[in-house]
Each structure stands twice: as C-alpha cells, then as structure tokens.
Design a protein around this motif. Structure first.
Motif, PDB file in Angstrom:
ATOM      1  N   GLU A 115     -13.560  66.797   2.239  1.00 54.05           N
ATOM      2  CA  GLU A 115     -13.969  66.521   0.671  1.00 54.05           C
ATOM      3  C   GLU A 115     -12.569  66.563  -0.211  1.00 54.05           C
ATOM      4  O   GLU A 115     -11.600  67.166   0.264  1.00 54.05           O
ATOM      5  CB  GLU A 115     -14.905  67.837   0.088  1.00 54.05           C
ATOM      6  CG  GLU A 115     -14.445  69.102   0.429  1.00 54.05           C
ATOM      7  CD  GLU A 115     -15.655  70.245   0.307  1.00 54.05           C
ATOM      8  OE1 GLU A 115     -16.600  69.825  -0.430  1.00 54.05           O
ATOM      9  OE2 GLU A 115     -15.545  71.161   0.890  1.00 54.05           O
ATOM     10  N   THR A 116     -12.621  65.856  -1.341  1.00 53.94           N
ATOM     11  CA  THR A 116     -11.684  66.255  -2.125  1.00 53.94           C
ATOM     12  C   THR A 116     -12.153  66.202  -3.484  1.00 53.94           C
ATOM     13  O   THR A 116     -13.254  65.612  -3.871  1.00 53.94           O
ATOM     14  CB  THR A 116     -10.868  64.779  -2.054  1.00 53.94           C
ATOM     15  OG1 THR A 116     -11.499  63.500  -2.318  1.00 53.94           O
ATOM     16  CG2 THR A 116      -9.754  64.753  -0.861  1.00 53.94           C
ATOM     17  N   ASP A 117     -11.499  67.036  -4.340  1.00 60.24           N
ATOM     18  CA  ASP A 117     -11.863  67.173  -5.805  1.00 60.24           C
ATOM     19  C   ASP A 117     -10.538  66.893  -6.508  1.00 60.24           C
ATOM     20  O   ASP A 117      -9.483  67.527  -6.315  1.00 60.24           O
ATOM     21  CB  ASP A 117     -12.343  68.590  -5.851  1.00 60.24           C
ATOM     22  CG  ASP A 117     -13.759  68.767  -5.471  1.00 60.24           C
ATOM     23  OD1 ASP A 117     -14.718  68.064  -5.543  1.00 60.24           O
ATOM     24  OD2 ASP A 117     -13.944  69.639  -4.806  1.00 60.24           O
ATOM     25  N   SER A 122     -12.262  68.183 -14.097  1.00 64.38           N
ATOM     26  CA  SER A 122     -12.614  67.769 -13.222  1.00 64.38           C
ATOM     27  C   SER A 122     -13.083  66.272 -13.226  1.00 64.38           C
ATOM     28  O   SER A 122     -13.746  65.913 -14.285  1.00 64.38           O
ATOM     29  CB  SER A 122     -13.844  68.497 -12.532  1.00 64.38           C
ATOM     30  OG  SER A 122     -14.275  67.868 -11.119  1.00 64.38           O
ATOM     31  N   SER A 143     -14.867  63.622  -7.407  1.00 68.29           N
ATOM     32  CA  SER A 143     -15.262  64.535  -6.207  1.00 68.29           C
ATOM     33  C   SER A 143     -15.707  63.690  -5.278  1.00 68.29           C
ATOM     34  O   SER A 143     -16.635  62.323  -5.554  1.00 68.29           O
ATOM     35  CB  SER A 143     -16.291  65.554  -6.298  1.00 68.29           C
ATOM     36  OG  SER A 143     -15.739  66.574  -7.182  1.00 68.29           O
ATOM     37  N   ARG A 197     -17.016  63.459  -0.936  1.00 66.58           N
ATOM     38  CA  ARG A 197     -17.177  63.874   0.532  1.00 66.58           C
ATOM     39  C   ARG A 197     -17.506  62.998   1.613  1.00 66.58           C
ATOM     40  O   ARG A 197     -18.344  62.174   1.230  1.00 66.58           O
ATOM     41  CB  ARG A 197     -18.435  64.995   0.334  1.00 66.58           C
ATOM     42  CG  ARG A 197     -18.147  66.291  -0.377  1.00 66.58           C
ATOM     43  CD  ARG A 197     -19.242  67.264  -0.104  1.00 66.58           C
ATOM     44  NE  ARG A 197     -18.834  68.484  -0.670  1.00 66.58           N
ATOM     45  CZ  ARG A 197     -19.135  68.899  -1.841  1.00 66.58           C
ATOM     46  NH1 ARG A 197     -20.233  68.373  -2.566  1.00 66.58           N
ATOM     47  NH2 ARG A 197     -18.607  70.138  -2.547  1.00 66.58           N
TER      48      ARG A 197
END
Length: 192
Positions: free
Chosen positions: A63-65, A77, A80, A82
């Motif tokens: 995952e990346t945020d 944010s 996001s 996944r």
C-alpha cells in the motif's frame, strides 16, 4: 534517479526483517499520474515457508499513501492505493501461484483477480517484491511547487489466514512489515 529519502523500517527482531528494505525506487510522471517503480527485498522465515509447502496460502498487502506537506496545517492526504496478493504452493502440480487483487481475498468474493503460476518460490516472490508502474498520485493533484510524502508499506497480512493459523501467526517468524517514507518534489521527478 537518486531521491532525497528518509524512512523507517518497522518490524520485530526476526531474521528476515533485518534484511528487508526498499531498493532502486524512482518516481516519474507517466501520462495521467505520478508513478513509482522499484523493489522490496525480503526473505520468508522457515515457518512461513513450511506452511506454504503444506499448501496453505500466505497473504501480503502492498500500500501507498500520498500526502502533500503543508506548513500551516497538518499534511493533507491525496491518494491511497492497495494491492492484495496471495502466495500459494500447489503440491499436486508442484507450482507456485501468485494471485493479485485490489480487494482482500475472501471465500465468497468474486472480484477481479489476476493469477500467475511459477516453477519456483524465488520466481513467485520476485513478482511480490517488484513495484512496477504503481500510481501514487493523479496528475491533477501534482504541483511543481509542493512537497509530497509517499508512505510505502509491504506487510504479511495474517488477518486473512485461516482461523487456526492466526493463533500462531503472532510470533516474530510471521512478522514481515517493511515501511518507508519517500519525499517527492519536482527535482525528484526531474532526475528520472
């Protein structure tokens, strides 16, 4: 491209975690998005490999945020993403299978799942360890004046294991959690 990076690796003292790390990571603007490419080095512990050889699948989540840094308020944010992966050994075929999906695997799910078979564990793991053309930000959200942070993480997802296996999955042998924060600016994209 050499990025200005800072990061932390978060995991227990298990042997496989000591050598786990992100490597060769780069970011580039590709068409409609900022994308990430690189590798995640790790090895599976002996108990995890033994479980796989018995035909029990093991689950991973990458995952990346992405957040934009703001001096006047907390970071915001922006994006996001996944990917859920299942690694399994098929004893009758003597093949390794990697399944990838944008949703967690469940016994009743009929979502889109990509499947790929391999002759060795190393070949199957290389697919899980490779980050290729991974979207971290929409082009509309990119500003050359802003500073972004991309929080990347790969972990062994023990919550998707079969019920009885979840009990033993709390040990250090089952703990794989590789994390790193990447700073992303216009200069970082220019180096690609």
């Amino acid at each position: 491209m050499a990025l200005s990076l800072w990061g932390t690796l978060g995991f227990t003292q298990s042997a496989q975690a000591a050598s786990a790390a992100f490597s060769d990571v780069r970011f580039e603007m590709a068409g409609d998005a900022v994308r990430m490419t690189g590798n995640i080095r790790f090895t599976l512990s002996e108990p995890v490999q033994q479980t796989l050889l018995k035909g029990v699948p093991v689950y991973f989540v990458f995952e990346t945020d992405t957040t934009v840094n703001r001096w006047y308020w907390t970071d915001r944010s922006l994006y996001s993403h996944r990917r859920y992966m299942r690694l399994a050994y098929l004893p009758l075929l003597r093949k390794w299978r990697v399944n990838a999906s944008n949703e967690p695997f469940s016994r009743g799910s009929t979502g889109v799942v990509l499947n790929q078979n391999f002759d060795s564990l190393a070949s199957a793991l290389s697919v899980i360890q490779r980050i290729s053309n991974w979207q971290v930000l929409d082009k509309e959200d990119w500003s050359s004046d802003a500073r972004y942070t991309v929080q990347a993480r790969l972990r062994l997802d023990t919550s998707q294991l079969q019920g009885l296996l979840q009990i033993g999955a709390g040990s250090a042998d089952w703990h794989l959690d590789v994390q790193r924060n990447f700073r992303l600016t216009q200069q970082d994209l220019s180096r690609s």
